[in-house]
Design a protein around this motif. Structure first.
Motif, PDB file in Angstrom:
ATOM      1  N   ILE A 256       0.856  -1.185   0.000  1.00  0.00           N
ATOM      2  CA  ILE A 256       0.000   0.000   0.000  1.00  0.00           C
ATOM      3  C   ILE A 256       0.886   1.227   0.000  1.00  0.00           C
ATOM      4  O   ILE A 256       1.846   1.315   0.775  1.00  0.00           O
ATOM      5  N   ASP A 257       0.595   2.173  -0.884  1.00  0.00           N
ATOM      6  CA  ASP A 257       1.270   3.470  -0.869  1.00  0.00           C
ATOM      7  C   ASP A 257       0.299   4.529  -0.373  1.00  0.00           C
ATOM      8  O   ASP A 257      -0.848   4.589  -0.810  1.00  0.00           O
ATOM      9  N   VAL A 258       0.748   5.371   0.555  1.00  0.00           N
ATOM     10  CA  VAL A 258      -0.049   6.464   1.094  1.00  0.00           C
ATOM     11  C   VAL A 258       0.617   7.772   0.708  1.00  0.00           C
ATOM     12  O   VAL A 258       1.833   7.937   0.856  1.00  0.00           O
ATOM     13  N   PHE A 259      -0.184   8.732   0.214  1.00  0.00           N
ATOM     14  CA  PHE A 259       0.324  10.023  -0.216  1.00  0.00           C
ATOM     15  C   PHE A 259      -0.351  11.133   0.580  1.00  0.00           C
ATOM     16  O   PHE A 259      -1.540  11.063   0.876  1.00  0.00           O
ATOM     17  N   THR A 260       0.411  12.179   0.895  1.00  0.00           N
ATOM     18  CA  THR A 260      -0.155  13.334   1.577  1.00  0.00           C
ATOM     19  C   THR A 260       0.737  14.539   1.316  1.00  0.00           C
ATOM     20  O   THR A 260       1.907  14.397   0.927  1.00  0.00           O
ATOM     21  N   VAL A 261       0.191  15.737   1.509  1.00  0.00           N
ATOM     22  CA  VAL A 261       0.953  16.973   1.339  1.00  0.00           C
ATOM     23  C   VAL A 261       1.344  17.485   2.719  1.00  0.00           C
ATOM     24  O   VAL A 261       0.478  17.741   3.555  1.00  0.00           O
ATOM     25  N   HIS A 266       4.980  22.140   1.844  1.00  0.00           N
ATOM     26  CA  HIS A 266       3.989  21.967   0.776  1.00  0.00           C
ATOM     27  C   HIS A 266       4.408  20.881  -0.202  1.00  0.00           C
ATOM     28  O   HIS A 266       4.103  20.941  -1.384  1.00  0.00           O
ATOM     29  N   GLY A 267       5.105  19.906   0.313  1.00  0.00           N
ATOM     30  CA  GLY A 267       5.616  18.855  -0.542  1.00  0.00           C
ATOM     31  C   GLY A 267       4.765  17.602  -0.501  1.00  0.00           C
ATOM     32  O   GLY A 267       4.089  17.305   0.492  1.00  0.00           O
ATOM     33  N   LEU A 268       4.799  16.874  -1.599  1.00  0.00           N
ATOM     34  CA  LEU A 268       4.112  15.593  -1.682  1.00  0.00           C
ATOM     35  C   LEU A 268       5.005  14.530  -1.059  1.00  0.00           C
ATOM     36  O   LEU A 268       6.165  14.364  -1.453  1.00  0.00           O
ATOM     37  N   TRP A 269       4.454  13.845  -0.094  1.00  0.00           N
ATOM     38  CA  TRP A 269       5.196  12.791   0.582  1.00  0.00           C
ATOM     39  C   TRP A 269       4.501  11.454   0.351  1.00  0.00           C
ATOM     40  O   TRP A 269       3.278  11.364   0.322  1.00  0.00           O
ATOM     41  N   TRP A 282      10.059  12.148   0.112  1.00  0.00           N
ATOM     42  CA  TRP A 282       9.631  13.447  -0.438  1.00  0.00           C
ATOM     43  C   TRP A 282       9.628  13.355  -1.947  1.00  0.00           C
ATOM     44  O   TRP A 282      10.594  12.935  -2.571  1.00  0.00           O
ATOM     45  N   LEU A 283       8.502  13.754  -2.604  1.00  0.00           N
ATOM     46  CA  LEU A 283       8.352  13.593  -4.045  1.00  0.00           C
ATOM     47  C   LEU A 283       8.234  14.909  -4.798  1.00  0.00           C
ATOM     48  O   LEU A 283       8.178  14.906  -6.027  1.00  0.00           O
ATOM     49  N   GLY A 284       8.161  16.031  -4.115  1.00  0.00           N
ATOM     50  CA  GLY A 284       8.026  17.295  -4.816  1.00  0.00           C
ATOM     51  C   GLY A 284       7.346  18.327  -3.939  1.00  0.00           C
ATOM     52  O   GLY A 284       6.814  18.003  -2.879  1.00  0.00           O
ATOM     53  N   SER A 289      -3.542  21.285  -2.286  1.00  0.00           N
ATOM     54  CA  SER A 289      -4.881  20.708  -2.221  1.00  0.00           C
ATOM     55  C   SER A 289      -4.817  19.272  -1.734  1.00  0.00           C
ATOM     56  O   SER A 289      -3.744  18.670  -1.651  1.00  0.00           O
ATOM     57  N   ASP A 290      -6.012  18.737  -1.432  1.00  0.00           N
ATOM     58  CA  ASP A 290      -6.087  17.295  -1.236  1.00  0.00           C
ATOM     59  C   ASP A 290      -5.760  16.615  -2.556  1.00  0.00           C
ATOM     60  O   ASP A 290      -5.699  17.259  -3.613  1.00  0.00           O
ATOM     61  N   LEU A 291      -5.559  15.341  -2.527  1.00  0.00           N
ATOM     62  CA  LEU A 291      -5.093  14.649  -3.722  1.00  0.00           C
ATOM     63  C   LEU A 291      -5.858  13.365  -3.945  1.00  0.00           C
ATOM     64  O   LEU A 291      -6.547  12.856  -3.068  1.00  0.00           O
ATOM     65  N   VAL A 292      -5.710  12.853  -5.153  1.00  0.00           N
ATOM     66  CA  VAL A 292      -6.285  11.575  -5.539  1.00  0.00           C
ATOM     67  C   VAL A 292      -5.163  10.714  -6.089  1.00  0.00           C
ATOM     68  O   VAL A 292      -4.354  11.187  -6.901  1.00  0.00           O
ATOM     69  N   ALA A 293      -5.096   9.468  -5.651  1.00  0.00           N
ATOM     70  CA  ALA A 293      -4.074   8.557  -6.137  1.00  0.00           C
ATOM     71  C   ALA A 293      -4.738   7.335  -6.760  1.00  0.00           C
ATOM     72  O   ALA A 293      -5.724   6.810  -6.228  1.00  0.00           O
ATOM     73  N   VAL A 294      -4.206   6.888  -7.886  1.00  0.00           N
ATOM     74  CA  VAL A 294      -4.725   5.701  -8.558  1.00  0.00           C
ATOM     75  C   VAL A 294      -3.550   4.850  -9.030  1.00  0.00           C
ATOM     76  O   VAL A 294      -2.438   5.352  -9.243  1.00  0.00           O
ATOM     77  N   SER A 295      -3.810   3.569  -9.184  1.00  0.00           N
ATOM     78  CA  SER A 295      -2.809   2.653  -9.723  1.00  0.00           C
ATOM     79  C   SER A 295      -3.501   1.724 -10.693  1.00  0.00           C
ATOM     80  O   SER A 295      -4.417   0.998 -10.320  1.00  0.00           O
TER      81      SER A 295
END
Length: 308
Positions: A256-261, A266-269, A282-284, A289-295
């Protein structure tokens, strides 16, 4: 932008499908029997069992201690040796069994029964219809106060069940709230002994009235009446304060991958769980904003998020 203080604690909800009760049949309870569905339901839940001969005996009487076990199982109350029976005439089964004393103890503790006299329960007496109805109404009130509506003055149900100041009001409430559906009240003696088939019908009606979360447990079977169950598992933490809700996506087998800002940069983790622990990456930056992740491909993912 409001930040969430403290580390992000990662939980997942693990859903389990409802357990399916086994379908049981008895040669003396054919599909045409008026209590067939109720008996099958109660037997499947492990609340009422058949005899070693394979028969059920729908017309056989029920003792008070037998019904105490049935109603406690229907209510889903836990029963242990720590439950001490307050009635001196109930056999102490010892540590090898919970029946009858511990089941009677739980019924008394929840106000389902008050006994038949000071310190007595009359466990071997056959239980009457009035007694069953009163104990069922008390159980409904204990499990879900307000579940049973008060009938209006104009309601004439259970008209011939009006000769007991203790039991008649309960019979009237039970009838109004459909707990006595399936019984031919006009031809039944409320003071008469209630047989196993009728008991199954009333308990079946009670279970159908209770909220979906009700479960019934016997010494060998646990059955979820309906609806999935969920368990929260703590999978780890990502340190920091966060400006967005987390989004999780399954990107591989047991992964499972979890993403949050994170609010401080203000970085994407990203935090990947692939064996019971998380590590933040750290990815950027410059996200707002909130985010949506899909695979859609194993081990690959896409994140949609608004920049500053």
């Amino acid at each position: 932008m409001a930040l969430t203080a403290g580390a992000l604690v990662i939980f997942v909800m693990v859903f389990a499908s409802p357990a399916l009760a086994p379908t049981l049949s008895f040669p003396d309870v054919p599909a045409s029997h008026p209590y067939h569905d109720a008996i099958s339901d109660l037997a499947g839940r492990g609340i009422i069992n058949g005899y070693t001969s394979g028969a059920f005996g729908p017309a056989d009487p029920v003792t008070r201690q037998q019904f105490a076990k049935m109603i406690v199982l229907s209510a889903g109350y836990p029963v242990t040796e720590a439950d001490v029976c307050p009635f001196g005439d109930v056999e102490d089964s010892g540590p090898g069994s919970l029946y009858p004393d511990n089941y009677v103890a739980v019924a008394a503790a929840h106000g389902i029964t008050v006994g038949t006299g000071p310190g007595t329960f009359s466990p071997s007496n056959q239980i009457s219809r009035y007694q069953v109805v009163t104990m069922v109404v008390r159980t409904a009130d204990a499990l879900d106060p307000g579940l049973l509506a008060t009938p209006p003055a104009s309601f004439n149900g259970a008209a011939n069940w009006g000769d007991s100041p203790t039991h008649s009001p309960n019979a009237r409430r039970a009838d109004y709230n459909h707990l006595l559906d399936g019984l031919t009240l006009a031809s039944l003696d409320p003071w008469g002994n209630m047989p196993r088939g009728e008991v199954a019908q009333v308990l079946h009606n009670l279970l159908g009235k209770l909220p979906p979360s009700t479960t019934t447990t016997s010494s060998s079977t646990t059955t979820t009446t309906e609806g999935p169950s969920a368990d929260f598992q703590n999978l780890g933490t990502i340190p920091g304060a966060y400006a967005s809700a987390p989004a999780a996506v399954v990107t591989g087998t047991d992964r499972i991958d979890v993403f949050t800002v994170r609010g401080s940069d203000h970085g994407l983790w990203s935090a990947q769980n692939s064996g019971g622990s998380y590590g933040g990456t750290w990815l950027g930056g410059d996200l707002a904003s909130d985010l949506v992740a899909v695979s859609v491909v194993p081990d690959e993912w896409d994140v949609v998020v608004r920049g500053l």
